[in-house]
Scaffold this active site. Structure first.
Site, mmCIF file in Angstrom:
data_model
loop_
_atom_site.group_PDB
_atom_site.id
_atom_site.type_symbol
_atom_site.label_atom_id
_atom_site.label_comp_id
_atom_site.label_asym_id
_atom_site.label_seq_id
_atom_site.Cartn_x
_atom_site.Cartn_y
_atom_site.Cartn_z
ATOM 1 N N SER A 285 15.006 -8.736 -1.233
ATOM 2 C CA SER A 285 14.387 -8.039 -2.370
ATOM 3 C C SER A 285 13.422 -8.923 -3.157
ATOM 4 O O SER A 285 13.712 -10.081 -3.449
ATOM 5 C CB SER A 285 15.470 -7.532 -3.315
ATOM 6 O OG SER A 285 14.863 -7.014 -4.486
ATOM 7 N N LYS A 286 12.300 -8.328 -3.542
ATOM 8 C CA LYS A 286 11.321 -9.034 -4.372
ATOM 9 C C LYS A 286 11.619 -8.877 -5.854
ATOM 10 O O LYS A 286 10.950 -9.496 -6.690
ATOM 11 C CB LYS A 286 9.924 -8.430 -4.129
ATOM 12 C CG LYS A 286 9.180 -9.041 -2.985
ATOM 13 C CD LYS A 286 7.955 -8.212 -2.674
ATOM 14 C CE LYS A 286 6.742 -8.662 -3.432
ATOM 15 N NZ LYS A 286 6.129 -9.848 -2.840
ATOM 16 N N SER A 287 12.582 -8.040 -6.205
ATOM 17 C CA SER A 287 12.805 -7.742 -7.627
ATOM 18 C C SER A 287 13.134 -8.983 -8.464
ATOM 19 O O SER A 287 12.611 -9.113 -9.573
ATOM 20 C CB SER A 287 13.908 -6.690 -7.786
ATOM 21 O OG SER A 287 13.442 -5.465 -7.295
ATOM 22 N N THR B 219 19.216 -0.730 -4.958
ATOM 23 C CA THR B 219 18.466 -0.393 -3.752
ATOM 24 C C THR B 219 19.426 0.140 -2.692
ATOM 25 O O THR B 219 20.624 0.317 -2.952
ATOM 26 C CB THR B 219 17.615 -1.602 -3.287
ATOM 27 O OG1 THR B 219 16.804 -1.185 -2.186
ATOM 28 C CG2 THR B 219 18.454 -2.799 -2.858
ATOM 29 N N LYS C 59 21.926 4.195 -4.225
ATOM 30 C CA LYS C 59 21.277 4.932 -5.323
ATOM 31 C C LYS C 59 22.076 6.169 -5.750
ATOM 32 O O LYS C 59 22.024 6.582 -6.906
ATOM 33 C CB LYS C 59 19.851 5.309 -4.945
ATOM 34 C CG LYS C 59 18.961 4.061 -4.832
ATOM 35 C CD LYS C 59 17.514 4.372 -4.565
ATOM 36 C CE LYS C 59 16.796 3.072 -4.219
ATOM 37 N NZ LYS C 59 15.368 3.245 -4.010
ATOM 38 N N GLY D 198 2.481 0.255 0.038
ATOM 39 C CA GLY D 198 3.522 0.543 -0.952
ATOM 40 C C GLY D 198 3.674 -0.507 -2.043
ATOM 41 O O GLY D 198 4.588 -0.402 -2.873
HETATM 42 P P1 NDP Z 1 15.138 7.366 5.243
HETATM 43 O O1 NDP Z 1 15.950 6.601 6.233
HETATM 44 O O2 NDP Z 1 15.825 8.130 4.179
HETATM 45 O O3 NDP Z 1 14.175 8.418 6.064
HETATM 46 C C1 NDP Z 1 13.446 7.993 7.164
HETATM 47 C C2 NDP Z 1 12.359 9.032 7.487
HETATM 48 O O4 NDP Z 1 11.489 8.442 8.456
HETATM 49 C C3 NDP Z 1 12.876 10.316 8.104
HETATM 50 O O5 NDP Z 1 12.053 11.370 7.666
HETATM 51 C C4 NDP Z 1 12.704 10.068 9.625
HETATM 52 O O6 NDP Z 1 12.549 11.249 10.370
HETATM 53 C C5 NDP Z 1 11.402 9.302 9.602
HETATM 54 N N1 NDP Z 1 11.171 8.440 10.763
HETATM 55 C C6 NDP Z 1 11.746 7.251 11.048
HETATM 56 N N2 NDP Z 1 11.207 6.733 12.162
HETATM 57 C C7 NDP Z 1 10.257 7.603 12.593
HETATM 58 C C8 NDP Z 1 9.350 7.611 13.689
HETATM 59 N N3 NDP Z 1 9.306 6.620 14.582
HETATM 60 N N4 NDP Z 1 8.505 8.666 13.811
HETATM 61 C C9 NDP Z 1 8.525 9.666 12.909
HETATM 62 N N5 NDP Z 1 9.372 9.724 11.852
HETATM 63 C C10 NDP Z 1 10.220 8.692 11.683
HETATM 64 O O7 NDP Z 1 14.090 6.329 4.656
HETATM 65 P P2 NDP Z 1 13.650 6.088 3.137
HETATM 66 O O8 NDP Z 1 13.113 7.350 2.563
HETATM 67 O O9 NDP Z 1 14.714 5.356 2.425
HETATM 68 O O10 NDP Z 1 12.440 5.042 3.345
HETATM 69 C C11 NDP Z 1 11.233 5.444 3.935
HETATM 70 C C12 NDP Z 1 10.225 4.322 3.809
HETATM 71 O O11 NDP Z 1 9.907 4.103 2.436
HETATM 72 C C13 NDP Z 1 10.720 2.973 4.354
HETATM 73 O O12 NDP Z 1 9.715 2.444 5.186
HETATM 74 C C14 NDP Z 1 10.882 2.120 3.107
HETATM 75 O O13 NDP Z 1 10.581 0.759 3.385
HETATM 76 C C15 NDP Z 1 9.837 2.717 2.177
HETATM 77 N N6 NDP Z 1 10.092 2.501 0.741
HETATM 78 C C16 NDP Z 1 9.144 1.889 -0.031
HETATM 79 C C17 NDP Z 1 9.339 1.690 -1.379
HETATM 80 C C18 NDP Z 1 8.297 1.005 -2.205
HETATM 81 O O14 NDP Z 1 8.562 0.678 -3.364
HETATM 82 N N7 NDP Z 1 7.120 0.795 -1.690
HETATM 83 C C19 NDP Z 1 10.572 2.144 -2.049
HETATM 84 C C20 NDP Z 1 11.513 2.787 -1.162
HETATM 85 C C21 NDP Z 1 11.266 2.954 0.184
HETATM 86 P P3 NDP Z 1 13.825 12.012 11.024
HETATM 87 O O15 NDP Z 1 14.405 12.888 9.937
HETATM 88 O O16 NDP Z 1 13.257 12.803 12.150
HETATM 89 O O17 NDP Z 1 14.801 10.946 11.480
#
Ligand code: NDP
Length: 275
Positions: free
Chosen positions: A16-18, A61, A65, A231
């Site tokens: 974490s960067k926090s 995180t 949550k 992001g």
């Molecule tokens: P979740 O695990 O809750 O959801 C993952 C999603 O990604 C699902 O919709 C899944 O689809 C889809 N998915 C995963 N792999 C693939 C693929 N190869 N092709 C297509 N769809 C794919 O993840 P989160 O919502 O927790 O996180 C999502 C992203 O957000 C992460 O990369 C995380 O690093 C980033 N993030 C960034 C933040 C920031 O501050 N910048 C804060 C929080 C998160 P399916 O339902 O079909 O499995």
């Protein structure tokens, strides 16, 4: 003022960067606070650990949550609505919960002008809270996901939601946003190339919630000469808003950004130096 202690709770939490972000702001603003990290294995013990460690505030995180939501004595109305808390502040022994992920995301999106129609690629946890805040702020949002299961939540909340196979493009989208983890630890695109090649050329800009790397999605958007954003702003802005809650609105957004933003420049330079 006695030194206040803050932390990030998560599992894993070492990446974490926090701590860097908040400690830069504490130091820069001469606030008597320190921010550390805590590996929390059992989400049910979040409140007990928080109180035993005599913390003033925490960020939360993955994967805690929802546990954080359940641990709070009071919730702000948005956190209440989305069922997910990433910031808790102890006020006179009561735990107050907020969701600054969505607020930070909104702020990052608002920097693009003339945006109305947005499409999310992905329907996970991050997509849920950010979808609700976009809707509340008047954006039209469509959700596209690889598989159908996660779309139920969005359908139930009135969003146009499709799997890749069902999707027929019947309008232009101003912003295309990668909400998946595709590209985080692999070279995958978040949706089939045939769909992206139709969406991206008609968009005004493309955003990825993954930070600190050029994902295949961002590279494709740049190939089409689209403005892009990763992001990092979302991460920075959720931190600034959390810092505001921690310090009782004592500083302006820009004042905090001036110091907390250093976490990103520093990280970037370190990465460049180590290449
Ligand atoms: P979740 O695990 O809750 O959801 C993952 C999603 O990604 C699902 O919709 C899944 O689809 C889809 N998915 C995963 N792999 C693939 C693929 N190869 N092709 C297509 N769809 C794919 O993840 P989160 O919502 O927790 O996180 C999502 C992203 O957000 C992460 O990369 C995380 O690093 C980033 N993030 C960034 C933040 C920031 O501050 N910048 C804060 C929080 C998160 P399916 O339902 O079909 O499995």
């Amino acid at each position: 003022m006695e030194r206040e202690i803050f932390a990030i709770f998560g599992n894993p939490v070492s990446h974490s960067k926090s701590p860097l972000m908040h400690n830069l702001a504490f130091r820069g603003l001469k606030y008597n606070g320190v921010y550390t990290r805590y590996l929390l294995e059992d989400g049910n013990r979040l409140k007990e650990k928080f109180l035993n460690l005599k913390l003033k505030g925490i960020n939360i995180t993955v994967p805690h949550k929802e546990s954080a939501f359940n641990a709070c004595d009071k919730l702000d109305s948005f956190a209440q609505k989305v069922g997910s808390v990433n910031t808790i502040v102890n006020k006179n022994g009561l735990l107050y919960g907020y969701n600054t992920d969505a607020q930070g995301f909104l702020k990052a999106i608002e920097e693009f002008k003339d945006i109305k129609n947005i499409i999310f690629l992905g329907a996970g946890g991050t997509a849920k809270s950010t979808a609700i805040i976009l809707k509340e702020n008047g954006y039209n949002l469509t959700i596209l996901n690889r598989s159908p299961k996660r779309l139920d939540y969005f359908k139930n909340n009135g969003f146009d939601s499709f799997t890749f196979d069902e999707f027929k493009i019947d309008k232009d989208f101003d912003l295309v946003i990668n909400m998946t983890s595709a590209g985080l630890n692999d070279n995958n695109l978040p949706a089939p190339l045939s769909i992206l090649e139709k969406l991206i050329p008609k968009s005004k800009a493309c955003v990825d919630v993954i930070y600190g790397k050029q994902t295949p999605f961002l590279k494709l958007a740049q190939k089409h000469n689209k403005p892009t954003k990763d992001g990092s702003d979302m991460l920075l802005y959720q931190g600034i808003i959390a810092f505001n809650y921690f310090t009782d609105d004592r500083y302006s957004f820009e004042e905090i950004k001036g110091f907390m933003g250093g976490a990103f420049g520093w990280f970037y330079n370190l990465k460049k130096d180590s290449q």
